[in-house]
Design a protein around this motif. Structure first.
Motif, PDB file in Angstrom:
ATOM      1  N   ARG A  15      89.455  84.108 -23.759  1.00  0.00           N
ATOM      2  CA  ARG A  15      90.191  83.540 -24.863  1.00  0.00           C
ATOM      3  C   ARG A  15      89.668  83.249 -26.430  1.00  0.00           C
ATOM      4  O   ARG A  15      90.233  83.002 -27.186  1.00  0.00           O
ATOM      5  CB  ARG A  15      90.540  82.076 -24.220  1.00  0.00           C
ATOM      6  CG  ARG A  15      91.163  81.977 -23.209  1.00  0.00           C
ATOM      7  CD  ARG A  15      91.214  80.817 -22.386  1.00  0.00           C
ATOM      8  NE  ARG A  15      90.203  80.336 -21.957  1.00  0.00           N
ATOM      9  CZ  ARG A  15      89.798  79.145 -21.433  1.00  0.00           C
ATOM     10  NH1 ARG A  15      90.823  78.206 -21.305  1.00  0.00           N
ATOM     11  NH2 ARG A  15      88.569  78.630 -20.966  1.00  0.00           N
ATOM     12  N   ASN A  16      88.285  83.374 -26.263  1.00  0.00           N
ATOM     13  CA  ASN A  16      87.321  83.421 -27.666  1.00  0.00           C
ATOM     14  C   ASN A  16      87.579  84.538 -28.628  1.00  0.00           C
ATOM     15  O   ASN A  16      86.715  85.604 -28.286  1.00  0.00           O
ATOM     16  CB  ASN A  16      85.946  83.103 -27.104  1.00  0.00           C
ATOM     17  CG  ASN A  16      85.228  82.872 -28.508  1.00  0.00           C
ATOM     18  OD1 ASN A  16      85.751  82.690 -29.752  1.00  0.00           O
ATOM     19  ND2 ASN A  16      83.949  82.520 -28.330  1.00  0.00           N
ATOM     20  N   ARG A  17      88.487  84.541 -29.380  1.00  0.00           N
ATOM     21  CA  ARG A  17      88.652  85.810 -30.204  1.00  0.00           C
ATOM     22  C   ARG A  17      87.673  86.128 -31.001  1.00  0.00           C
ATOM     23  O   ARG A  17      87.160  87.213 -31.071  1.00  0.00           O
ATOM     24  CB  ARG A  17      89.771  85.229 -30.934  1.00  0.00           C
ATOM     25  CG  ARG A  17      90.507  86.327 -32.147  1.00  0.00           C
ATOM     26  CD  ARG A  17      91.719  85.818 -32.556  1.00  0.00           C
ATOM     27  NE  ARG A  17      92.881  85.684 -31.992  1.00  0.00           N
ATOM     28  CZ  ARG A  17      93.588  86.752 -31.712  1.00  0.00           C
ATOM     29  NH1 ARG A  17      93.535  87.788 -32.326  1.00  0.00           N
ATOM     30  NH2 ARG A  17      94.546  86.782 -30.683  1.00  0.00           N
ATOM     31  N   GLU A  18      86.766  85.315 -31.483  1.00  0.00           N
ATOM     32  CA  GLU A  18      85.693  85.498 -32.600  1.00  0.00           C
ATOM     33  C   GLU A  18      84.737  86.113 -31.844  1.00  0.00           C
ATOM     34  O   GLU A  18      84.110  87.154 -31.832  1.00  0.00           O
ATOM     35  CB  GLU A  18      85.182  84.261 -33.020  1.00  0.00           C
ATOM     36  CG  GLU A  18      84.576  84.301 -34.537  1.00  0.00           C
ATOM     37  CD  GLU A  18      84.043  82.783 -34.817  1.00  0.00           C
ATOM     38  OE1 GLU A  18      82.853  82.899 -35.157  1.00  0.00           O
ATOM     39  OE2 GLU A  18      84.907  81.886 -34.836  1.00  0.00           O
ATOM     40  N   GLY A  19      84.382  85.490 -30.682  1.00  0.00           N
ATOM     41  CA  GLY A  19      83.306  86.080 -29.497  1.00  0.00           C
ATOM     42  C   GLY A  19      83.453  87.381 -29.009  1.00  0.00           C
ATOM     43  O   GLY A  19      82.718  88.326 -28.957  1.00  0.00           O
ATOM     44  N   GLU A  55      80.935  85.415 -22.127  1.00  0.00           N
ATOM     45  CA  GLU A  55      81.976  85.301 -22.906  1.00  0.00           C
ATOM     46  C   GLU A  55      83.352  84.949 -22.484  1.00  0.00           C
ATOM     47  O   GLU A  55      83.599  85.442 -21.271  1.00  0.00           O
ATOM     48  CB  GLU A  55      81.967  86.332 -23.755  1.00  0.00           C
ATOM     49  CG  GLU A  55      82.760  85.814 -25.155  1.00  0.00           C
ATOM     50  CD  GLU A  55      82.513  84.975 -26.005  1.00  0.00           C
ATOM     51  OE1 GLU A  55      83.165  83.662 -25.455  1.00  0.00           O
ATOM     52  OE2 GLU A  55      81.619  84.683 -26.707  1.00  0.00           O
ATOM     53  N   ASP A  56      84.174  84.209 -22.934  1.00  0.00           N
ATOM     54  CA  ASP A  56      85.603  83.794 -22.374  1.00  0.00           C
ATOM     55  C   ASP A  56      86.431  84.792 -23.046  1.00  0.00           C
ATOM     56  O   ASP A  56      86.387  84.751 -24.377  1.00  0.00           O
ATOM     57  CB  ASP A  56      85.680  82.253 -22.853  1.00  0.00           C
ATOM     58  CG  ASP A  56      87.008  81.669 -22.293  1.00  0.00           C
ATOM     59  OD1 ASP A  56      88.004  82.235 -22.270  1.00  0.00           O
ATOM     60  OD2 ASP A  56      86.704  80.901 -21.630  1.00  0.00           O
TER      61      ASP A  56
END
Ligand code: NAD
Ligand code: DAU
Length: 341
Positions: free
Chosen positions: A63-67, A60-61
């Motif tokens: 930067r990916n708020r949802e993830g 997961e990144d």
């Protein structure tokens, strides 16, 4: 009940060494690793960890708020250690944008998740580069925790921004933050874009060793496992809202390092090639670690002459790992950075 420690960037150099330290020496933690697997990661680094029931991996990144929020919801970490970053100064000079996105905004996402779900600690892995550089002719000067932030490269600026944001989250929202700022690390699993593994890789193949300028710039080298012990000491004994410098008073000019590597590998100094200098090249880094020594009882345990031997031997024993890192994108990177330098 086991505590859950979430480690970002755990497929990279220092993060993976930290994961293995936890799995080996802190068996009371469940270790959750989150890594986007950028060019700097090698998933095979985590082969052994993947077999450990105390370990879980998420691609997961940050930067990916949802993830990231979903991972927090599922794993409910007690402690978060944020290693994930774009980490190479030369790449930041070529393309600053991704450094600002990952290193600043990614850190913000991690801290927002910590605020929303609640943690007992958010630890930001920082760098001595936030203090800028020191003159070569003033060996009496060192970086202290209150040395003014004075950055040189897009990389160091992004790391300084993340540190300031972390301190702002501590003061404004009461997020239990700690920050460590470490000097240059060396050891197993370091991606061969950085000085030591790049020189080992080139020397073993009898390729030229590209030393920037005269090679007189000085770095303060710390064996990676000692850095990991330092972070553990901050987690276990550090005070929230505080910054701790980690380093081992082991300053060496780049040219000295390159000559040591050649000597250890039994290769000739004629492989050394002086190439154009890095833009804005910091002259000298030197950490004063006395706060961590006094308050945490932390200090390095692996001296450089031993650590460099261990490191060279590790790369010799793990040539497949090195080949995985240096195939594909690396060849284009190397060509772009060094071909006409
Ligand atoms: P590295 O480049 O080897 O590893 C970085 C890891 O972060 C990689 O696994 C990469 O896939 C991951 N990553 C990058 N962007 C991501 C994203 N958006 N989301 C999730 N994962 C992402 O770096 P390193 O040398 O191990 O450094 C780790 C941390 O320590 C960094 O924050 C760096 O600034 C800091 N630091 C490094 C040194 C050093 O000498 N290497 C010294 C002091 C501090
Ligand atoms: O001080 C901590 C920092 O150390 C970390 O925050 C960074 O993430 C990490 O990459 C490292 O930064 P440096 O720029 O000091 O490391 P690097 O290995 O890129 O370079 C070390 C020195 O060697 C530097 O003076 C530049 C020089 N160099 C580097 C390379 C890659 C060369 O002379 N030739 C090279 O090919």
């Amino acid at each position: 009940m086991k505590k859950t420690i979430l480690v970002t960037g755990g497929a990279g150099f220092i993060g993976s060494n930290f994961v293995y330290l936890l799995l080996d020496e802190r068996k009371d933690y469940k270790v959750v690793c989150v890594d986007a697997l950028t060019y700097a990661a090698n998933i095979h680094t985590l082969n052994k960890a993947m077999q450990n029931p105390n370990f879980k991996f998420y691609k997961e990144d940050i930067r990916n708020r949802e993830g990231i929020f979903k991972i927090f919801e599922d794993e409910k970490p007690d402690i978060v250690v944020n290693f994930a970053a774009e980490s190479h100064v030369d790449r930041s000079i070529e393309n600053p944008a991704i450094f600002l996105e990952t290193n600043i905004l990614g850190t913000q996402v991690m801290m927002d998740a910590c605020r929303k779900y609640g943690v007992e600690r958010f630890h930001q892995v920082g760098t001595d580069e936030v203090y800028g550089d020191l003159p070569l002719d003033r060996p009496d000067l060192f970086f202290h925790e209150d040395t003014p932030i004075h950055t040189s490269s897009p990389y160091s600026t992004s790391k300084a921004s993340a540190d300031l944001l972390a301190l702002a989250y501590y003061r404004t929202y009461g997020l239990p933050v700690t920050i460590s700022r470490c000097s240059n690390n060396y050891g197993p699993y370091q991606f061969p874009e950085k000085l030591i593994p790049l020189m080992i890789n080139n020397a073993t193949q009898n390729k030229p060793l590209p030393v920037y300028g005269e090679g007189l710039n000085v770095r303060d080298w710390l064996y990676v496992k000692d850095h990991c012990y330092g972070i553990l000491a901050v987690l276990e004994k550090g005070k929230v809202g505080e910054v701790y410098n980690l380093g081992g008073h082991n300053e060496k000019a780049n040219i000295e390092i390159v000559k040591i590597i050649l000597q250890e590998l039994g290769k000739p100094e004629s492989l050394i090639t002086h190439v154009a200098d890095r833009k804005g090249h910091d002259r000298r880094y030197a950490i004063d670690p006395s706060k961590a020594n006094k308050e945490l009882g932390w200090g390095p345990t692996t001296m450089f002459n031993e650590g460099i031997k261990l490191t060279i031997q590790w790369y010799k024993d793990n040539m497949d790992w090195m080949r995985e890192c240096t195939s594909g994108e690396y060849m284009q990177y190397y060509q772009k950075m060094y071909a006409n330098r």
